[in-house]
Design a protein around this motif. Structure first.
Motif, PDB file in Angstrom:
ATOM      1  N   ALA A   1       0.820  -1.212   0.000  1.00  0.00           N
ATOM      2  CA  ALA A   1       0.000   0.000   0.000  1.00  0.00           C
ATOM      3  C   ALA A   1       0.849   1.254   0.000  1.00  0.00           C
ATOM      4  O   ALA A   1       0.400   2.313  -0.462  1.00  0.00           O
ATOM      5  CB  ALA A   1      -0.932  -0.007   1.218  1.00  0.00           C
ATOM      6  N   ALA A   2       2.074   1.170   0.513  1.00  0.00           N
ATOM      7  CA  ALA A   2       2.927   2.352   0.664  1.00  0.00           C
ATOM      8  C   ALA A   2       3.845   2.582  -0.528  1.00  0.00           C
ATOM      9  O   ALA A   2       4.677   3.492  -0.491  1.00  0.00           O
ATOM     10  CB  ALA A   2       3.766   2.202   1.934  1.00  0.00           C
ATOM     11  N   LEU A   3       3.712   1.826  -1.587  1.00  0.00           N
ATOM     12  CA  LEU A   3       4.674   1.902  -2.690  1.00  0.00           C
ATOM     13  C   LEU A   3       4.340   2.959  -3.743  1.00  0.00           C
ATOM     14  O   LEU A   3       5.165   3.817  -4.055  1.00  0.00           O
ATOM     15  CB  LEU A   3       4.778   0.536  -3.376  1.00  0.00           C
ATOM     16  CG  LEU A   3       5.740   0.489  -4.570  1.00  0.00           C
ATOM     17  CD1 LEU A   3       7.182   0.513  -4.104  1.00  0.00           C
ATOM     18  CD2 LEU A   3       5.480  -0.752  -5.427  1.00  0.00           C
ATOM     19  N   LEU A   4       3.136   2.910  -4.300  1.00  0.00           N
ATOM     20  CA  LEU A   4       2.906   3.556  -5.587  1.00  0.00           C
ATOM     21  C   LEU A   4       2.958   5.082  -5.558  1.00  0.00           C
ATOM     22  O   LEU A   4       3.692   5.690  -6.345  1.00  0.00           O
ATOM     23  CB  LEU A   4       1.566   3.094  -6.169  1.00  0.00           C
ATOM     24  CG  LEU A   4       1.554   1.679  -6.763  1.00  0.00           C
ATOM     25  CD1 LEU A   4       0.168   1.322  -7.249  1.00  0.00           C
ATOM     26  CD2 LEU A   4       2.560   1.560  -7.897  1.00  0.00           C
ATOM     27  N   LEU A   5       2.204   5.716  -4.691  1.00  0.00           N
ATOM     28  CA  LEU A   5       2.123   7.178  -4.770  1.00  0.00           C
ATOM     29  C   LEU A   5       3.478   7.829  -4.573  1.00  0.00           C
ATOM     30  O   LEU A   5       3.842   8.765  -5.302  1.00  0.00           O
ATOM     31  CB  LEU A   5       1.119   7.716  -3.750  1.00  0.00           C
ATOM     32  CG  LEU A   5      -0.325   7.828  -4.232  1.00  0.00           C
ATOM     33  CD1 LEU A   5      -1.231   8.327  -3.116  1.00  0.00           C
ATOM     34  CD2 LEU A   5      -0.429   8.772  -5.434  1.00  0.00           C
ATOM     35  N   THR A   6       4.244   7.380  -3.601  1.00  0.00           N
ATOM     36  CA  THR A   6       5.521   8.027  -3.329  1.00  0.00           C
ATOM     37  C   THR A   6       6.573   7.669  -4.373  1.00  0.00           C
ATOM     38  O   THR A   6       7.198   8.548  -4.979  1.00  0.00           O
ATOM     39  CB  THR A   6       6.014   7.660  -1.924  1.00  0.00           C
ATOM     40  OG1 THR A   6       5.907   6.248  -1.740  1.00  0.00           O
ATOM     41  CG2 THR A   6       5.205   8.355  -0.862  1.00  0.00           C
ATOM     42  N   TYR A   7       6.774   6.388  -4.599  1.00  0.00           N
ATOM     43  CA  TYR A   7       7.833   5.987  -5.524  1.00  0.00           C
ATOM     44  C   TYR A   7       7.486   6.318  -6.971  1.00  0.00           C
ATOM     45  O   TYR A   7       8.379   6.686  -7.752  1.00  0.00           O
ATOM     46  CB  TYR A   7       8.133   4.493  -5.374  1.00  0.00           C
ATOM     47  CG  TYR A   7       8.925   4.172  -4.138  1.00  0.00           C
ATOM     48  CD1 TYR A   7      10.319   4.205  -4.144  1.00  0.00           C
ATOM     49  CD2 TYR A   7       8.286   3.842  -2.944  1.00  0.00           C
ATOM     50  CE1 TYR A   7      11.045   3.919  -3.004  1.00  0.00           C
ATOM     51  CE2 TYR A   7       9.010   3.548  -1.798  1.00  0.00           C
ATOM     52  CZ  TYR A   7      10.390   3.589  -1.832  1.00  0.00           C
ATOM     53  OH  TYR A   7      11.113   3.305  -0.700  1.00  0.00           O
ATOM     54  N   ALA A   8       6.223   6.186  -7.356  1.00  0.00           N
ATOM     55  CA  ALA A   8       5.856   6.527  -8.736  1.00  0.00           C
ATOM     56  C   ALA A   8       5.974   8.029  -8.966  1.00  0.00           C
ATOM     57  O   ALA A   8       6.390   8.470 -10.047  1.00  0.00           O
ATOM     58  CB  ALA A   8       4.448   6.039  -9.045  1.00  0.00           C
ATOM     59  N   THR A   9       5.608   8.830  -7.959  1.00  0.00           N
ATOM     60  CA  THR A   9       5.825  10.272  -8.072  1.00  0.00           C
ATOM     61  C   THR A   9       7.302  10.578  -8.215  1.00  0.00           C
ATOM     62  O   THR A   9       7.721  11.382  -9.068  1.00  0.00           O
ATOM     63  CB  THR A   9       5.264  10.995  -6.838  1.00  0.00           C
ATOM     64  OG1 THR A   9       3.848  10.827  -6.787  1.00  0.00           O
ATOM     65  CG2 THR A   9       5.590  12.484  -6.874  1.00  0.00           C
TER      66      THR A   9
END
Length: 331
Positions: A118-126
């Motif tokens: 759940a903690a991966l996409l928004l931060t790392y993709a940004t």
């Protein structure tokens, strides 16, 4: 179905547990039983009606989730009941179940926890979109990361190192400095809390310049804004890139004469719009993130897990800038 609901504009103290109708999968959709929902700064803004869009109330905050597919709608291919998935939802994630378009799903590897997923996409993709597409990062360059101990800041440190950059982390406390160093930062600047007067702003600019070195920063990643923006811009080198990511400290006013003198770019970073406009490029970035995760070059830093009833507390902690890494809410 239980959900943490925003029924009126206001801070996290106005959120309350309530009931929503059980979702039903439409064409091209799946129902995901939510196992974890990460907290991000848009959750602070959206419940106060300060975000780019305003969902119809009542709604649940929560922009990225991990869970298990519970049912599959008509026309869905490649997904089955029981599959473990992650997805960016925009909002609505702090619920027990959620209807999502199958096109929004990414497969969560069996060796990864729901909390980390759940903690991966928004931060790392940004971060990867910012560094690669907007910052044109290359090995040997110097990267200055503001707000470096938050979720997106730590992700940017890790990705900067993975791409071969020298990374300078800027944080507001020694505790956060330790987290930045642990993520791989080569050097750390601890800045004072805003507001900054003229003397403090100049001192911070001098500290940034000293840390990045005589040639200046090739890239500044700024998810903070406010009084920290101008000192950071002053540390940019010739033809550098200043990446505008967010404004928890306020929307700054930049002296544009600096951009002329440095021949530098001020670049906006809006990952959500990028992912919608160019899903193929975003999917390629996500595939890169999974490869780096497998290699151990990146790893989400979940530092707190809250039950659904305390989801408002998690959002409040993020709003108060007390969080290192990411917080996750579990239904």
């Amino acid at each position: 179905m239980r959900a943490l609901l925003s029924k009126e504009p206001g801070g996290p103290e106005r959120l309350a547990i309530g009931e929503l109708p059980e979702p039903v999968a439409g064409g091209g959709q799946v129902i995901v039983a939510v196992r974890a929902c990460a907290v991000n700064y848009p959750d602070v803004l959206i419940i106060e009606d300060r975000y780019q869009f305003r969902p119809q109330r009542p709604f649940a905050p929560g922009g990225e989730v991990a869970g298990v597919i519970e049912s599959v709608g008509e026309g869905v291919e490649g997904w089955a009941v029981g599959d473990r998935v992650i997805a960016v939802t925009g909002h609505g994630g702090m619920v027990e179940k959620l209807a999502l378009p199958a096109a929004a799903l990414h497969r969560l590897p069996p060796n990864r926890s729901f909390e980390d997923g759940a903690a991966l996409l928004l931060t790392y993709a940004t971060a990867i979109h910012a560094l690669v597409d907007r910052g044109r990062i290359a090995a040997g360059q110097t990267l200055l990361v503001l707000g470096a101990a938050g979720g997106v800041g730590l992700a940017t440190i890790e990705l900067g190192k993975a791409f071969g950059a020298r990374v300078i982390a800027a944080v507001s406390s020694q505790e956060k400095a330790a987290a930045a160093r642990s993520a791989g930062a080569d050097e750390v600047v601890v800045y004072p809390y805003a507001p900054l007067d003229k003397a403090a702003s100049k001192a911070l600019a001098d500290a940034f310049k000293a840390a990045v070195g005589g040639q200046g920063a090739d890239i500044v990643f700024d998810p903070v804004g406010g009084d920290y923006a101008e000192p950071a811009l002053r540390s940019v080198g010739w033809e550098g890139r200043y990446l505008v990511v967010g404004f928890p400290a306020g929307i700054p006013r930049l002296p544009l004469n600096l951009t002329l003198l440095k021949s530098c770019d001020v670049c906006g970073v809006f990952w959500g719009a990028f992912a919608t406009r160019d899903p193929a490029a975003n999917a390629a970035h996500v595939a890169t993130l999974f490869r780096l995760w497998d290699k151990g070059a990146i790893a989400p830093k979940v530092t707190g897990v809250f039950p659904l009833e305390r989801g408002g507390d998690a959002i409040a902690a993020l709003a108060a800038r007390r969080v290192v890494g990411k917080l996750v809410v579990v239904p």
